[in-house]
Structures are given as structure tokens and as C-alpha cells.
Design a protein around this motif. Structure first.
Motif, short mmCIF file in Angstrom:
data_model
loop_
_atom_site.label_atom_id
_atom_site.label_comp_id
_atom_site.label_asym_id
_atom_site.label_seq_id
_atom_site.Cartn_x
_atom_site.Cartn_y
_atom_site.Cartn_z
N GLY A 129 37.91 39.66 41.16
CA GLY A 129 38.24 39.23 39.81
C GLY A 129 37.49 37.98 39.43
O GLY A 129 37.32 37.67 38.25
N GLU A 132 37.62 35.32 36.32
CA GLU A 132 38.60 35.84 35.36
C GLU A 132 40.03 35.78 35.89
O GLU A 132 40.97 36.11 35.18
N ILE A 133 40.21 35.35 37.13
CA ILE A 133 41.56 35.14 37.65
C ILE A 133 42.09 33.82 37.09
O ILE A 133 41.50 32.77 37.29
N ILE A 148 44.70 38.42 35.91
CA ILE A 148 43.31 38.49 35.45
C ILE A 148 43.32 38.52 33.93
O ILE A 148 44.05 39.29 33.32
N ALA A 150 40.62 39.14 31.03
CA ALA A 150 39.24 39.62 30.88
C ALA A 150 38.93 39.96 29.42
O ALA A 150 39.83 40.31 28.65
N GLU A 181 38.52 45.95 40.15
CA GLU A 181 38.54 44.50 40.26
C GLU A 181 39.78 44.02 41.00
O GLU A 181 39.78 42.95 41.60
#
Length: 254
Positions: A129, A132-133, A148, A150, A181
Motif C-alpha cells: 500500500g 497510501e497507507i 488505505i 487511494a 495492494e
């Protein structure tokens, strides 16, 4: 005798230059090597000074690892006090930084509930990830979770700034695109169940995957897709499945 600063002696530069000339270097080449060494030394000195300054200011290695852009960078508490059942609610603070890219609107706050002994843990960009985590929580005996956040632009460029799951597509499209992901591999044949739920007018897709053991709750808000992921090892899954399921189903975007 030259002055030594962090292991570098300025008067020794000319001596090292002469040594290289005696070993067959041209004068120009020898001096270039020595100047390069001096520049490396200065770089190391600056790095060390920076490290000392951070230590004086009270920053630890862990704190530096989780700092993100914004006015209030890093981990910020958002947990409520335990309720009568011993569960706490986390709400992402409005002031928490982490816009995930220039030009993106602020992240719309989200919330979820966990047993009181779950705690926030540092986020690493090396994780699945990547950047984007947005958040991680864990309990060594029960499992772990991560969020996450995104861009919906991965699906289409005409969804605007008020995307919904209905505009993005059906559950199988969402899990096929973002499941890898979460688990690090293709999700084909791993989705055990899929549910669609609505809360306060917002649609949520809920997935259960195995192996590995993971519960994923997905929704869309603003120009982002939110994936709330709860996972555990085999023993944790067997002993705490009911609580893990409750955690996964508690996720809401405010």
C-alpha cells in the motif's frame, strides 16, 4: 597542525595530495581526489550536526519514521474513552496531516471501533500500500488493521470530487483492482464473501478473503477510495473472528 572537525583535518589535505603525486597521479587528478574527500567530509559533518540537532529537540527514530507533511505531522491521538463493553472509537482528527499528494483535497475523516487494548503503530512506506497507507493499529494477541486512502483516478478521470462506489463500479471491480495492494497477490479465488451495506446514505462493500485471513471494507468519498483492512494469523482468526468482524463492520467515513 590543522584543526580537526569530526575526524577531518584541513592541513592533511596537501599532504595527501603529495602522496598521490608520488604514486603516479597527475597534480590535477591528485588534487581533485583530495577536494572530493574534503567535500565528503563536509557532507558527513552536516549530516551529523543535523542528527545531533534532532536529538536535542527530542525527536526519536520512530517519530521521524511516521512524520508526514502538514501543520500537525505525525501520529495524533483520536481515540475515545472505553465504553461499557470496553471498546474505543477512533476518529481521524481534522488537523491530522497527510494529504497524499499535491493538489489533493484534505482527507475526509473516518472512524472505527476497536477493543481498548488495540493501539496505533507507526506507518512505513515499505508496507504493502506504500504511501497510501494512512493509519495502522494492532494488538499482538488479536490482529492488526490498516487504512488505505487511494485516488479514484485509478478507475476513471471523470468521477469528479464527489465519487461514490456506484460510480466506480461493482464490488468485483473494486476488489480486483485494490485487493492485491492489501494481500500482496491476485485475489482471484480468495474472496469468500461479499456484502453491500449503506450507512447514512453512503455505500460500503465488505469482503472476506482467505488466504490470507483478511476483512476489507471499502467506500468512496471526495476524490478518494477508502479501504479498511483487518487481518490476523490463523490462531488469531480462530479465537477472535467475532471481534475482528465487528471491527471491520464499524468503519465509517464521516
Amino acid at each position: 597542525m590543522g584543526t580537526t572537525v569530526f575526524g577531518c583535518c584541513s592541513s592533511s589535505l596537501s599532504w595527501r595530495c603529495m602522496q598521490r603525486i608520488e604514486n603516479g597521479y597527475s597534480r590535477t587528478r591528485a588534487c581533485a581526489h583530495v577536494v572530493g574527500e574534503r567535500e565528503d567530509c563536509v557532507s558527513r559533518r552536516r549530516a551529523l550536526v543535523s542528527g545531533v540537532s534532532l536529538s536535542v529537540l527530542g525527536f526519536s527514530g520512530e517519530a521521524l519514521a511516521v512524520i508526514k507533511q502538514g501543520p500537525l505531522a505525525g501520529r495524533i491521538p483520536g481515540l475515545s474513552e472505553p465504553n461499557e463493553q470496553g471498546w474505543r472509537t477512533y476518529r481521524r482528527p481534522d488537523e491530522k496531516s497527510g494529504g497524499h499528494g499535491v493538489g489533493w483535497s484534505p482527507i475526509i475523516p473516518y472512524s472505527f471501533s476497536v477493543p481498548q487494548d488495540w493501539e496505533e503503530v507507526p506507518v512505513s512506506i515499505a508496507d504493502l500500500g506504500g504511501t497510501e497507507i494512512d493509519l495502522r493499529f494492532a494488538n499482538s494477541k488479536q490482529g492488526r488493521l490498516f487504512v488505505i486512502v487511494a485516488p479514484v483516478l485509478r478507475f476513471a478521470d471523470n468521477l469528479g470530487d464527489n465519487a461514490s462506489l456506484e460510480l466506480i463500479g461493482p464490488p468485483d471491480k473494486v476488489i480486483s483492482a485494490f485487493g492485491p495492494e492489501v494481500i500482496g497477490e491476485n485475489v482471484e479465488g480468495k474472496v469468500l464473501s461479499t456484502e453491500v451495506a449503506k450507512h447514512s446514505g453512503r455505500t460500503y462493500y465488505q469482503f472476506e478473503l482467505e488466504p490470507p485471513h483478511v476483512l476489507i471494507t471499502a467506500t468512496a468519498a471526495g476524490n478518494r477510495l477508502y479501504l479498511f483492512n483487518v487481518t490476523a494469523n490463523g490462531l488469531q482468526w480462530k479465537r477472535h473472528y467475532k471481534d475482528l468482524k465487528k471491527i471491520a463492520e464499524s468503519f465509517r467515513v464521516v
